[in-house]
Write an enzyme that holds these catalytic residues in place. Sequence first.
Site, PDB file in Angstrom:
ATOM      1  N   ALA A  67       0.856  -1.178   0.000  1.00 46.98           N
ATOM      2  CA  ALA A  67       0.000   0.000   0.000  1.00 46.98           C
ATOM      3  C   ALA A  67       0.897   1.234   0.000  1.00 46.98           C
ATOM      4  CB  ALA A  67      -0.927  -0.007   1.211  1.00 46.98           C
ATOM      5  N   GLY A 112       0.213  -4.997   0.848  1.00 46.26           N
ATOM      6  CA  GLY A 112      -0.984  -5.009   0.011  1.00 46.26           C
ATOM      7  C   GLY A 112      -0.797  -5.751  -1.289  1.00 46.26           C
ATOM      8  N   GLU A 115      -1.273  -9.351  -0.438  1.00 46.78           N
ATOM      9  CA  GLU A 115      -2.705  -9.528  -0.187  1.00 46.78           C
ATOM     10  C   GLU A 115      -3.495  -9.558  -1.497  1.00 46.78           C
ATOM     11  OE1 GLU A 115      -3.238  -7.445   4.165  1.00 46.78           O
ATOM     12  OE2 GLU A 115      -2.499  -6.216   2.516  1.00 46.78           O
ATOM     13  N   GLU A 135       4.200  -5.367   7.379  1.00 41.28           N
ATOM     14  CA  GLU A 135       3.546  -4.216   7.994  1.00 41.28           C
ATOM     15  C   GLU A 135       4.006  -3.919   9.414  1.00 41.28           C
ATOM     16  OE1 GLU A 135       0.543  -5.683   4.880  1.00 41.28           O
ATOM     17  OE2 GLU A 135       2.017  -6.568   6.240  1.00 41.28           O
TER      18      GLU A 135
END
Length: 261
Positions: A67, A112, A115, A135
């Site tokens: 992200a 992300g 994911e 993260e």
Amino acid sequence: MAYQNLLLEQPEPGIYLLTVNRPQALNALNAATLAELAQAVAQVATDAAARVLLVTGAGDKAFVAGADISEMQQLTADQAGVFSQQGMQVMHALEALPVPVIALVQGYALGGGCELAMACDWIIAAERAVFGQPEVNLGIPPGFGGTQRLARLVGRARALELVITARQIKAEEALAIGLVTQVVPAAELRERGMAVARTIAAKGPVAVRLAKQAVQCGQDLDLAKACAYETAAFALAFATADQREGMRAFLEKRAAKFSGR
């Protein structure tokens, strides 16, 4: 539909190729990109002629490096919740697509990006691909489903180890633990994905969709209920033109011409 941060192409009939196209940011997922991903997935979902979706990232450095931290840095707790929900909704929509979705991962698939890859039905990785949920290095846990899909793919203990240590793994280890299904040379990644997509596109479309639904729904049911779900899907297929064509073609020793009906 024109996208600023994505490319959505149909290299061959029925085969979609979705590319996250922010190479200057290593294809990082910001709010605008997530919004476009939701639109692109919806576009594929409404196309009755769609057979397969391939998902990849632009350039050779990253599938999606994570992200967008520059955008996340100043978020309040409430805003972070909204951002997480936006990402979750994209992953759920991708997972819910009726057609098979295959991630083609080159370079980094972190946070992300990992994911996003895990929300696909399976992953084909280039030899230099790197996966991880780093993260906790930023003082946060995963927010787009990483703790849940990773545990379902590789088991609780391995998922906890990877998430809590933030250890990154290369393609061969990802293959060994069941995170990816194939590892190929980087130069062959797209063509390998296209070859798999062509194989799927040649099968009975209704049968493929029913099989995907049965696998997805059955994994959350006990065995008896899951098998009952399969029986219902099996019976439903016998009401289709594809079943009649497929069996007739088999008996006539010719290739089937499926209509998707």
